[in-house]
Structure formats: C-alpha cells, structure tokens
Write a protein that holds these residues in place. Structure first.
Motif, short mmCIF file in Angstrom:
data_model
loop_
_atom_site.label_atom_id
_atom_site.label_comp_id
_atom_site.label_asym_id
_atom_site.label_seq_id
_atom_site.Cartn_x
_atom_site.Cartn_y
_atom_site.Cartn_z
N GLN A 96 0.84 -1.20 0.00
CA GLN A 96 0.00 0.00 0.00
C GLN A 96 0.87 1.25 0.00
OE1 GLN A 96 -3.58 -0.45 -0.06
NE2 GLN A 96 -2.67 -2.42 -0.59
N THR A 97 0.54 2.19 -0.90
CA THR A 97 1.27 3.45 -0.98
C THR A 97 0.33 4.58 -0.58
OG1 THR A 97 2.64 2.59 -2.77
CG2 THR A 97 2.58 4.98 -2.49
N ARG A 98 0.70 5.34 0.42
CA ARG A 98 -0.18 6.41 0.92
C ARG A 98 -0.18 7.61 -0.02
NH1 ARG A 98 0.89 7.65 7.10
NH2 ARG A 98 -0.94 8.93 6.65
N TYR A 99 0.96 7.97 -0.55
CA TYR A 99 1.02 9.09 -1.48
C TYR A 99 2.31 9.01 -2.27
CZ TYR A 99 3.99 11.10 2.15
OH TYR A 99 4.99 11.31 3.06
N ASN A 100 2.29 9.69 -3.41
CA ASN A 100 3.48 9.77 -4.26
C ASN A 100 3.53 11.19 -4.81
OD1 ASN A 100 5.11 9.70 -6.77
ND2 ASN A 100 5.24 7.51 -6.33
N GLU A 104 1.37 12.93 -7.91
CA GLU A 104 0.32 13.89 -7.55
C GLU A 104 0.58 15.24 -8.19
OE1 GLU A 104 -0.53 14.13 -3.42
OE2 GLU A 104 -0.70 11.96 -3.16
#
Length: 319
Positions: A96-100, A104
């Motif tokens: 799982q990746t929360r943000y990039n 974005e």
C-alpha cells in the motif's frame, strides 16, 4: 474443469459479450452516411465562409487533444487492470502506498496545462471571429421572434427612401453598430412565417439572400425571448437576446442554399424556427433587393426590444 463437470471456462461468455460489443461498435462507427472525405471534419458540415475553417481547425484540435488524453487514461486503466490483477501476482494484499508526490504533482499540473492551451486557442480564435474592425460590404439586421425570422437589409436600394441611422424601427440597435450603416440607406425587408417554404428546394422558413465574396455583418436583435442564429455550414452561431445586441460578420465563398435554425430552446414551437440562406452572385443579390422594393417591402420592420438601462450605460461608456 467447472464444478458441474464441464470443461467450459466461465470466462468464455464474458469474452463473447466483449467481442459482440466491439463488433456492434464497429458497425455503428462505419454504417453512417459519412464518407472518408467527411471523416476529417468529425461531424462538422463543409465550411462555406472564409472564417469557417478557423472554427473547424479549433474543433479538430479539441478532438485531437481529447483523444490523446483519452488514450492515455484508457492505457493506464488497462495497464493497471491487466498487470496488477490478483491472479498474476498471487499476492493477497499488494503493498500500500499512501502518497506519491511526483505523481500527484503530475496529475495536478498536466490538466492545468491542457486547459491553458485550449483556453489560449479558443480565446485567440474567438477574438478573430468577433472582430468588427473591418467595415462590412453588406449589413443585415436579423430579427428573431416567436416563431420565425425577419431580415432587414440595411443598404440603399432603388425605390426605397429613408435613413437607417435614424429610423425608429431600428432604435433598438446600439449607436456603435449604426456608425457603419451606409448613408441614406432606405433598405428593404423580408418577414418569415413558420409555414413558409423555399420555392427551390421546399425547405421550411424564410430565405435570407447574401452575396458571394462580400463581407456580411449580422446585427442580431430579438422581439421577445432569447433565440440563437445558426447557419449550419457557416459553423458559427450567436445568441439573439432581447434588450442586447450581438453581431458578427462572415464572407460567404460558396454559392448555394443552406439551412439555418434557432439553436436556443425558445418555447413551444422552437423546432419551427427554421430558415434558409441563399448565397448568390453580387449582381443577383442586388437584383433581389430591387425586386423586394418593387413588391413594396421597403423600409424596416421593428428590430426588437430596446436596450436595458444597464446596456445604455455601457454603450455610453464605450462611445
């Protein structure tokens, strides 16, 4: 083997439906009345004015941009669906990746760039299409009313006396448009009814005559509600608003009779607000105006509702 003992894969019905859907789409795309020569216009009529190719180019460019974005999005969707499916990776729960942050930033900046480019070309072409700095050869006051059209030909015609700049029937037209009216333009007019038909082709509505190769300015006024003046092969339409005057000009470059219609839902009989545009040689156009004068259709019909106080104030500031 399936649970019921058959070796038939449960995926085959889905594949069959997908194949049928693709086939149906191909048939719909190819079984139209368009030929390969029509396809590059992407549904637009053949342009018949000097200004129309600019509109067609903007339309084609918008389609190209939309297709490029669509192909990118579809490609990413299919890539995610096929290469990250559970049956391929055998992983119950992928990482799982929360943000990039780079991604974005990318999907924030790219839409802004796309919209900015489209806005630039739209604003550039709109300013050219609505430019009235060139004095027209012919001026026509198009009057919309429920449920037809009237055309005031604002120019000197043998057998018609008067002055369009001071005519009380044209008082709804702002002064900034009247400054380009010809001097001592008595003018002639045509008034249509929904049941009227063009005698040559039988198409419904009155017929507006225009000279080929001459710059024509349309001054648009309304007597009642908002209409929209649209000549299909001109690729240009503009609202006809009570208490407010719109205007644009074109140069027809192809003779023939073309269809026009109201493009704004204006009431119960909106669908009957049809008209024709007949582009002829300048000599034949002048003869038609003389024929109208001989019929007694001299002067002008009322142009419509006068400007609101707000528009009068804006007019005084412009002048």
């Amino acid at each position: 083997m399936s649970p019921n003992g058959s070796d038939r894969s449960p995926r085959r019905p889905m594949r069959r439906k997908l194949l049928q859907a693709l086939t149906a789409g191909l048939v719909l795309a190819t079984a139209t009345g368009c030929t390969y020569k029509d396809f590059p216009r992407l549904g637009m009529p053949t342009p018949t004015t000097e200004e129309a190719p600019r509109i067609l180019s903007l339309w084609q460019g918008s389609w190209a941009a939309a297709l490029a974005v669509g192909c990118l999005v579809w490609g990413l969707i299919l890539w995610s669906a096929f290469f990250h499916r559970r049956s391929r990776t055998k992983v119950e729960v992928p990482p799982q990746t929360r943000y990039n942050m780079p991604i974005e930033a990318l999907y924030t900046v790219v839409p802004l760039v796309i919209v900015s480019v489209l806005f630039y070309f739209t604003a550039r072409d709109e300013s050219k299409l609505l430019d009235l700095s060139k004095k027209p050869d012919v001026t026509v006051n198009v009057v919309g009313y429920q449920w037809s059209w009237a055309f005031n030909y604002i120019q000197p015609v043998a057998g018609s006396t008067g002055n369009a700049k001071t005519d009380k029937n044209l008082q709804a037209i702002p002064l900034r448009f009247k400054k380009d009216f010809p001097a001592d333009a008595g003018g002639v007019y045509e008034v249509g009814t929904p049941g009227e038909r063009n005698p040559q082709n039988g198409n419904p509505g009155p017929t507006l005559w225009l000279p080929k190769g001459k710059t024509v300015r349309f001054v648009l006024t309304s007597r009642d509600v908002i209409h929209s003046f649209w000549v299909l092969p001109f690729l240009m339409k503009q609202d006809v608003i009570p208490g407010y005057t719109n205007s644009f000009q074109v140069t027809p470059n192809q003779e023939g009779t073309f269809r026009g219609k109201c493009a704004e839902l204006c009431g119960q009989d909106h669908a009957r607000m049809l008209f024709n545009v007949k582009v002829v040689s300048p000599e034949r156009y002048e003869q038609h105006l003389r024929d109208l004068a001989k019929k007694g259709q001299t002067g002008y019909v009322p142009a419509g509702i006068e400007q609101t106080n707000h528009e009068k104030d804006r007019e005084s500031n412009i002048l």
